[in-house]
Design an enzyme around this catalytic site. Structure first.
Site, PDB file in Angstrom:
ATOM      1  N   SER A   1       0.814  -1.224   0.000  1.00 33.80           N
ATOM      2  CA  SER A   1       0.000   0.000   0.000  1.00 33.80           C
ATOM      3  C   SER A   1       0.846   1.272   0.000  1.00 33.80           C
ATOM      4  O   SER A   1       1.672   1.479   0.892  1.00 33.80           O
ATOM      5  CB  SER A   1      -0.886   0.045   1.248  1.00 33.80           C
ATOM      6  OG  SER A   1      -1.794  -1.002   1.235  1.00 33.80           O
TER       7      SER A   1
ATOM      8  N   HIS B   1      -2.962   0.437  -4.929  1.00 34.64           N
ATOM      9  CA  HIS B   1      -2.427  -0.796  -5.525  1.00 34.64           C
ATOM     10  C   HIS B   1      -2.727  -0.753  -7.013  1.00 34.64           C
ATOM     11  O   HIS B   1      -3.848  -1.038  -7.439  1.00 34.64           O
ATOM     12  CB  HIS B   1      -3.075  -2.032  -4.908  1.00 34.64           C
ATOM     13  CG  HIS B   1      -2.634  -2.290  -3.495  1.00 34.64           C
ATOM     14  ND1 HIS B   1      -1.772  -3.308  -3.172  1.00 34.64           N
ATOM     15  CD2 HIS B   1      -2.909  -1.640  -2.355  1.00 34.64           C
ATOM     16  CE1 HIS B   1      -1.552  -3.286  -1.863  1.00 34.64           C
ATOM     17  NE2 HIS B   1      -2.229  -2.272  -1.344  1.00 34.64           N
TER      18      HIS B   1
ATOM     19  N   HIS C   1      -5.190  -8.967  -0.925  1.00 36.25           N
ATOM     20  CA  HIS C   1      -5.161  -9.334   0.503  1.00 36.25           C
ATOM     21  C   HIS C   1      -6.221 -10.384   0.792  1.00 36.25           C
ATOM     22  O   HIS C   1      -7.260 -10.411   0.137  1.00 36.25           O
ATOM     23  CB  HIS C   1      -5.454  -8.106   1.382  1.00 36.25           C
ATOM     24  CG  HIS C   1      -4.552  -6.952   1.127  1.00 36.25           C
ATOM     25  ND1 HIS C   1      -4.698  -6.126   0.041  1.00 36.25           N
ATOM     26  CD2 HIS C   1      -3.489  -6.495   1.818  1.00 36.25           C
ATOM     27  CE1 HIS C   1      -3.748  -5.207   0.071  1.00 36.25           C
ATOM     28  NE2 HIS C   1      -2.993  -5.400   1.132  1.00 36.25           N
TER      29      HIS C   1
ATOM     30  N   TYR D   1      -8.366 -10.347   3.057  1.00 39.72           N
ATOM     31  CA  TYR D   1      -9.662  -9.753   3.410  1.00 39.72           C
ATOM     32  C   TYR D   1     -10.484  -9.321   2.196  1.00 39.72           C
ATOM     33  O   TYR D   1     -11.671  -9.037   2.300  1.00 39.72           O
ATOM     34  CB  TYR D   1      -9.481  -8.555   4.360  1.00 39.72           C
ATOM     35  CG  TYR D   1      -8.719  -7.373   3.790  1.00 39.72           C
ATOM     36  CD1 TYR D   1      -9.285  -6.527   2.842  1.00 39.72           C
ATOM     37  CD2 TYR D   1      -7.434  -7.089   4.216  1.00 39.72           C
ATOM     38  CE1 TYR D   1      -8.591  -5.456   2.308  1.00 39.72           C
ATOM     39  CE2 TYR D   1      -6.717  -6.009   3.702  1.00 39.72           C
ATOM     40  CZ  TYR D   1      -7.306  -5.211   2.752  1.00 39.72           C
ATOM     41  OH  TYR D   1      -6.611  -4.160   2.229  1.00 39.72           O
ATOM     42  N   GLU D   2      -9.857  -9.271   0.997  1.00 44.35           N
ATOM     43  CA  GLU D   2     -10.608  -8.779  -0.163  1.00 44.35           C
ATOM     44  C   GLU D   2     -11.695  -9.751  -0.596  1.00 44.35           C
ATOM     45  O   GLU D   2     -12.764  -9.323  -1.021  1.00 44.35           O
ATOM     46  CB  GLU D   2      -9.655  -8.472  -1.321  1.00 44.35           C
ATOM     47  CG  GLU D   2      -8.789  -7.256  -1.007  1.00 44.35           C
ATOM     48  CD  GLU D   2      -7.895  -6.863  -2.152  1.00 44.35           C
ATOM     49  OE1 GLU D   2      -8.408  -6.636  -3.264  1.00 44.35           O
ATOM     50  OE2 GLU D   2      -6.670  -6.782  -1.937  1.00 44.35           O
TER      51      GLU D   2
ATOM     52  N   ALA E   1       2.524  -1.818   4.357  1.00 43.21           N
ATOM     53  CA  ALA E   1       2.287  -0.718   5.286  1.00 43.21           C
ATOM     54  C   ALA E   1       1.828  -1.362   6.586  1.00 43.21           C
ATOM     55  O   ALA E   1       1.084  -2.346   6.561  1.00 43.21           O
ATOM     56  CB  ALA E   1       1.205   0.192   4.732  1.00 43.21           C
TER      57      ALA E   1
ATOM     58  N   MET F   1      -1.855  -6.375   7.407  1.00 47.59           N
ATOM     59  CA  MET F   1      -2.869  -7.276   6.851  1.00 47.59           C
ATOM     60  C   MET F   1      -2.368  -8.065   5.638  1.00 47.59           C
ATOM     61  O   MET F   1      -3.162  -8.473   4.791  1.00 47.59           O
ATOM     62  CB  MET F   1      -4.103  -6.458   6.460  1.00 47.59           C
ATOM     63  CG  MET F   1      -4.686  -5.634   7.600  1.00 47.59           C
ATOM     64  SD  MET F   1      -6.038  -4.594   7.033  1.00 47.59           S
ATOM     65  CE  MET F   1      -6.207  -3.451   8.415  1.00 47.59           C
ATOM     66  N   SER F   2      -1.063  -8.241   5.533  1.00 44.55           N
ATOM     67  CA  SER F   2      -0.543  -8.929   4.334  1.00 44.55           C
ATOM     68  C   SER F   2       0.749  -9.675   4.656  1.00 44.55           C
ATOM     69  O   SER F   2       0.999 -10.026   5.804  1.00 44.55           O
ATOM     70  CB  SER F   2      -0.273  -7.881   3.245  1.00 44.55           C
ATOM     71  OG  SER F   2       0.784  -7.025   3.642  1.00 44.55           O
TER      72      SER F   2
ATOM     73  N   ASN G   1       1.520   4.452  10.873  1.00 39.41           N
ATOM     74  CA  ASN G   1       0.761   4.981  12.033  1.00 39.41           C
ATOM     75  C   ASN G   1       1.193   4.230  13.285  1.00 39.41           C
ATOM     76  O   ASN G   1       1.769   3.133  13.200  1.00 39.41           O
ATOM     77  CB  ASN G   1      -0.747   4.756  11.818  1.00 39.41           C
ATOM     78  CG  ASN G   1      -1.096   3.312  11.529  1.00 39.41           C
ATOM     79  OD1 ASN G   1      -0.931   2.836  10.395  1.00 39.41           O
ATOM     80  ND2 ASN G   1      -1.536   2.597  12.546  1.00 39.41           N
TER      81      ASN G   1
ATOM     82  N   HIS H   1      -7.441   4.481   5.891  1.00 39.72           N
ATOM     83  CA  HIS H   1      -6.609   4.119   4.739  1.00 39.72           C
ATOM     84  C   HIS H   1      -5.911   5.368   4.176  1.00 39.72           C
ATOM     85  O   HIS H   1      -4.785   5.293   3.695  1.00 39.72           O
ATOM     86  CB  HIS H   1      -7.471   3.438   3.664  1.00 39.72           C
ATOM     87  CG  HIS H   1      -6.658   2.848   2.544  1.00 39.72           C
ATOM     88  ND1 HIS H   1      -5.698   1.865   2.756  1.00 39.72           N
ATOM     89  CD2 HIS H   1      -6.636   3.106   1.216  1.00 39.72           C
ATOM     90  CE1 HIS H   1      -5.138   1.561   1.594  1.00 39.72           C
ATOM     91  NE2 HIS H   1      -5.679   2.297   0.647  1.00 39.72           N
TER      92      HIS H   1
HETATM   93  N1  HPA Z   1      -3.030  -2.224  11.460  1.00 40.53           N
HETATM   94  C1  HPA Z   1      -3.135  -3.108  10.457  1.00 40.53           C
HETATM   95  N2  HPA Z   1      -2.752  -2.859   9.223  1.00 40.53           N
HETATM   96  C2  HPA Z   1      -2.234  -1.656   8.963  1.00 40.53           C
HETATM   97  C3  HPA Z   1      -2.102  -0.676   9.958  1.00 40.53           C
HETATM   98  C4  HPA Z   1      -2.529  -0.976  11.282  1.00 40.53           C
HETATM   99  O1  HPA Z   1      -2.444  -0.159  12.214  1.00 40.53           O
HETATM  100  N3  HPA Z   1      -1.563   0.421   9.355  1.00 40.53           N
HETATM  101  C5  HPA Z   1      -1.366   0.092   8.050  1.00 40.53           C
HETATM  102  N4  HPA Z   1      -1.774  -1.154   7.809  1.00 40.53           N
END
Ligand code: HPA
Length: 263
Positions: A24, A55, A77, A79-80, A107, A202-203, A226, A238
């Site tokens: 991402s 993406h 991903h 989750y998609e 990310a 998440m990946s 973050n 996002h």
């Molecule tokens: N959690 C999960 N996935 C993420 C995060 C997060 O804080 N930031 C970017 N992708």
């Protein structure tokens, strides 16, 4: 046509040794690649198409500093669509093309106040919190993949040296694969801290498992976008992920380019 055959049919003497998956907000790194070809995933049999902003969904064949690489600008991903084996075709295609190394990027949210948004973390190990595997429904002993030193020790040492030589602070830590797409709750993050996690995302873990099964060396980097849920007053989104992924892009570009040059 099978994707490996297709790539071979449109190239001459192209033998990438490195496959790179750009996560991402990191797709911009593709601009550093001297391109031989750019193929939308939709033209490649078995390549899953991601619908996430940030993406682009292109496979890039090319080189960096004379080193041939193949790069995915974006990935799908779990989750998609709940298809945990979605990245199997791309990873196996890279193996068939002769790639020995896979560089995974993502990310992630940091659980560590010393590794803030805009910084980069080298993944040393992972914990899979999803309860699923891309090897579900496989048969045969090849499914029982050893995951000790999943992230190759020599490659880790190499990138840490590159970071030091370039005065870049590269933190190290354990990545937790969370199913998403919702961000974590503060209670989940507190639990992950106790369990020794440094970043959540998440990946990356399914690709790691698939690449190790093919005996490819894996290096993985998280761009910290973050602090994880509940660690500061920011609301997670996002948009924030994209903004901070861009902020880290120069650091990311420097270490990755130097790393690839060394091959
Ligand atoms: N959690 C999960 N996935 C993420 C995060 C997060 O804080 N930031 C970017 N992708």
């Amino acid at each position: 046509m099978n994707c490996t055959k297709y790539i071979k049919s449109i190239t001459v003497n192209y033998n990438p040794k490195i496959a790179l998956i750009l996560g991402s907000g990191l797709g911009e790194f593709a601009d550093s690649i001297k391109k031989i070809a750019e193929i939308p995933y939709s033209d490649l049999e078995g390549f899953p198409v991601s619908r996430i902003a940030g993406h682009a969904g292109n496979l890039i064949l090319g080189e960096i500093a004379g080193v041939e690489i193949i790069a995915m600008q974006g990935r799908v991903h779990y989750y998609e669509n709940g298809q945990v084996e979605a990245m199997k075709t791309p990873i196996r295609c890279f193996k068939e093309l002769g790639c020995e190394t896979v560089i995974l990027t993502n990310a992630a949210g940091s659980l560590d106040y010393n590794a803030g948004p805009g910084s980069v973390m080298l993944i040393t190990d992972y914990i899979n919190f999803t309860g699923v595997s891309p090897l579900f429904s496989e048969t045969g002993n090849e499914r029982f993949v050893n995951m000790v030193n999943a992230y190759n020790k020599d490659l880790r040492r190499k990138i840490l040296n590159i970071a030091e030589d370039n005065n870049i602070h590269l933190s190290k830590g354990v990545y937790a694969w969370m199913c998403g797409p919702q961000f974590e709750t503060p209670a989940e993050i507190n639990a992950l801290k106790v369990l020794g996690v440094n970043a959540a995302g998440m990946s990356t873990v399914p690709e790691t498992i698939l690449a190790r099964q093919q005996d490819m060396k894996v290096l993985a980097l998280s761009v910290i976008t973050n602090y994880a849920a509940g660690m500061d007053n920011e609301d997670l989104s996002h948009e924030q992920t994209m903004k901070f992924a861009n902020k880290a892009s120069q650091t990311f570009k420097t270490i990755l380019t130097e790393f690839i040059k060394g091959f």
